[in-house]
Scaffold this active site. Structure first.
Site, PDB file in Angstrom:
ATOM      1  N   GLU A   1       2.489   2.171  -2.806  1.00 23.66           N
ATOM      2  CA  GLU A   1       1.618   2.694  -1.734  1.00 23.66           C
ATOM      3  C   GLU A   1       2.372   3.711  -0.868  1.00 23.66           C
ATOM      4  OE1 GLU A   1      -1.607   1.927  -0.329  1.00 23.66           O
ATOM      5  OE2 GLU A   1      -2.005   1.252  -2.360  1.00 23.66           O
TER       6      GLU A   1
ATOM      7  N   CYS B   1      -9.311  -3.931 -10.343  1.00 30.63           N
ATOM      8  CA  CYS B   1      -8.308  -4.712  -9.599  1.00 30.63           C
ATOM      9  C   CYS B   1      -7.987  -5.993 -10.364  1.00 30.63           C
ATOM     10  CB  CYS B   1      -8.879  -5.060  -8.227  1.00 30.63           C
ATOM     11  SG  CYS B   1      -7.787  -6.070  -7.238  1.00 30.63           S
ATOM     12  N   ASN B   2      -6.717  -6.162 -10.712  1.00 30.70           N
ATOM     13  CA  ASN B   2      -6.313  -7.361 -11.447  1.00 30.70           C
ATOM     14  C   ASN B   2      -6.539  -8.621 -10.626  1.00 30.70           C
ATOM     15  OD1 ASN B   2      -4.407  -6.588 -14.037  1.00 30.70           O
ATOM     16  ND2 ASN B   2      -4.493  -4.989 -12.501  1.00 30.70           N
ATOM     17  N   THR B   3      -6.236  -8.532  -9.330  1.00 28.92           N
ATOM     18  CA  THR B   3      -6.370  -9.722  -8.479  1.00 28.92           C
ATOM     19  C   THR B   3      -7.831 -10.151  -8.403  1.00 28.92           C
ATOM     20  OG1 THR B   3      -4.470  -8.945  -7.210  1.00 28.92           O
ATOM     21  CG2 THR B   3      -5.804 -10.649  -6.204  1.00 28.92           C
TER      22      THR B   3
ATOM     23  N   ASP C   1     -11.685  -1.219  -6.957  1.00 28.35           N
ATOM     24  CA  ASP C   1     -10.311  -1.706  -6.782  1.00 28.35           C
ATOM     25  C   ASP C   1     -10.110  -2.015  -5.305  1.00 28.35           C
ATOM     26  OD1 ASP C   1      -7.677  -2.441  -7.273  1.00 28.35           O
ATOM     27  OD2 ASP C   1      -6.918  -0.419  -7.004  1.00 28.35           O
ATOM     28  N   SER C   2      -9.075  -2.806  -5.019  1.00 24.01           N
ATOM     29  CA  SER C   2      -8.741  -3.071  -3.618  1.00 24.01           C
ATOM     30  C   SER C   2      -8.197  -1.798  -2.960  1.00 24.01           C
ATOM     31  CB  SER C   2      -7.706  -4.187  -3.538  1.00 24.01           C
ATOM     32  OG  SER C   2      -6.566  -3.831  -4.299  1.00 24.01           O
TER      33      SER C   2
ATOM     34  N   TYR D   1      -5.160  -7.281  -1.650  1.00 24.62           N
ATOM     35  CA  TYR D   1      -5.857  -8.507  -2.038  1.00 24.62           C
ATOM     36  C   TYR D   1      -4.847  -9.537  -2.580  1.00 24.62           C
ATOM     37  CZ  TYR D   1     -10.675  -6.572  -1.980  1.00 24.62           C
ATOM     38  OH  TYR D   1     -11.889  -6.056  -1.626  1.00 24.62           O
ATOM     39  N   GLY D   2      -3.749  -9.015  -3.103  1.00 20.99           N
ATOM     40  CA  GLY D   2      -2.805  -9.852  -3.858  1.00 20.99           C
ATOM     41  C   GLY D   2      -2.112 -10.932  -3.072  1.00 20.99           C
TER      42      GLY D   2
ATOM     43  N   CYS E   1      -1.171  -5.448 -12.748  1.00 19.21           N
ATOM     44  CA  CYS E   1      -1.517  -4.959 -11.414  1.00 19.21           C
ATOM     45  C   CYS E   1      -1.799  -3.459 -11.504  1.00 19.21           C
ATOM     46  CB  CYS E   1      -0.348  -5.224 -10.458  1.00 19.21           C
ATOM     47  SG  CYS E   1      -0.569  -4.489  -8.831  1.00 19.21           S
ATOM     48  N   THR E   2      -2.811  -3.028 -10.781  1.00 20.90           N
ATOM     49  CA  THR E   2      -3.220  -1.619 -10.823  1.00 20.90           C
ATOM     50  C   THR E   2      -2.103  -0.631 -10.484  1.00 20.90           C
ATOM     51  OG1 THR E   2      -3.933  -2.009  -8.553  1.00 20.90           O
ATOM     52  CG2 THR E   2      -5.656  -1.890 -10.248  1.00 20.90           C
ATOM     53  N   HIS E   3      -1.165  -1.083  -9.643  1.00 18.67           N
ATOM     54  CA  HIS E   3      -0.171  -0.139  -9.138  1.00 18.67           C
ATOM     55  C   HIS E   3       1.003   0.085 -10.091  1.00 18.67           C
ATOM     56  CE1 HIS E   3      -2.510  -0.620  -5.598  1.00 18.67           C
ATOM     57  NE2 HIS E   3      -1.682   0.081  -4.832  1.00 18.67           N
TER      58      HIS E   3
END
Ligand code: DGL
Length: 270
Positions: free
Chosen positions: A151, A74-76, A10-11, A42-43, A189-191
């Site tokens: 974050e 990571c989706n991006t 992942d980023s 990364y997004g 998105c991971t978050h």
């Protein structure tokens, strides 16, 4: 059955939610997780930069750590760089976009879904394309403020709630203008799984919130030839980050659902 070695990338550390799902489905594997925290987000970056960073990360996991399979949490990176990653390493690589679209198809009765993601993921239209292949219509929306809020650890903060309300009301208006009868919201998105309960409270009643982590873990079992039989957990997890190891250890456990253990620092350019 022998323990497969699965690299997860992942980023940042949001992808630990995918690792958590993998641990539930393939509990006898060895996992090496890499969070490219030095270069997150990364997004907001270009396809070229994302492909370069993600390929370097994949090579670290395969060539230096010996991963036999890769999951791009990571989706991006999945949306913009899956081909580049597949070309960079000689092992099976699974991204999160297609499993996410499959999960959306399983959840949606109307065939219309909403997707929220980073700006780069939305610009790539990877989700709209994957959803179309599943026979779904998807409306995508970039929600760039959500990653920094997560974050920051503001997963229950009133500001995060307000930001979600603004994004979702804009999305609702766009969906109405396009005549979509949506009944699912895909977290692209991971978050976002970390603010799932806020999102669930903010969506229109009856709209299901879809997280690709579980669907990705199920797809990993199929692609990596795991039989899915219940086994005791013998998993080993080793985590690397390219920056802020302490922050990764502190916040990562929230995403992983258990302590990350000692996180090791790595320099991907070195
Ligand atoms: N991991 C990214 C994703 O899932 C979110 C964080 C970033 O922008 O790097 O799209």
């Amino acid at each position: 059955m022998r323990s497969p070695h699965i690299g997860v990338f992942d980023s940042g550390f949001g992808g630990l939610t995918v690792l958590r799902a993998l641990l539930g489905h393939i509990p006898h594997a060895c996992y090496t997780f890499l969070g490219d925290t030095a270069r997150l987000p990364y997004g907001s970056k270009s396809r070229r930069t994302i492909a370069h960073y993600a390929s370097q990360a994949a090579q670290f996991l395969v060539e230096k750590q010996g991963a036999e399979y890769l999951v791009i949490a990571c989706n991006t990176a999945s949306a913009l760089a899956l081909d580049s990653i597949q070309q960079a390493v000689p092992v099976p690589v699974l991204g999160v976009v297609e499993p996410g679209a499959e999960a959306a198809r399983a959840a949606s009765k109307t065939g219309d879904v909403l997707v929220i993601a980073t700006a780069a993921t939305v610009q790539s239209h990877a989700y709209a394309t994957a959803c179309r292949e599943q026979g779904l219509r998807a409306l995508e929306k970039a929600c760039p403020l959500l990653v920094p809020l997560v974050e920051e650890g503001w997963t229950e903060h009133p500001v995060t709630r307000q930001v979600i309300d603004v994004y979702l009301s804009e999305l609702r208006a766009e969906a109405q203008a396009e005549g979509l009868q949506y009944d699912a919201l895909v977290l692209g998105c991971t978050h976002y799984p970390l603010i799932r309960s806020l999102l669930e409270q903010a969506v229109t009643p009856g709209v299901r919130v879809i997280d690709s982590a579980e669907a990705t873990a199920e797809a990993a079992m199929r692609l990596f030839g795991q039989d899915g039989e219940a086994r005791p957990s013998t998993a080993q997890v080793r985590c690397f980050a390219t920056d802020s190891v302490e922050k990764f250890e502190r916040l990562g456990s929230r995403f992983l659902g258990r302590p990350t253990g000692k996180v090791e620092l790595v320099d991907l350019d070195g």
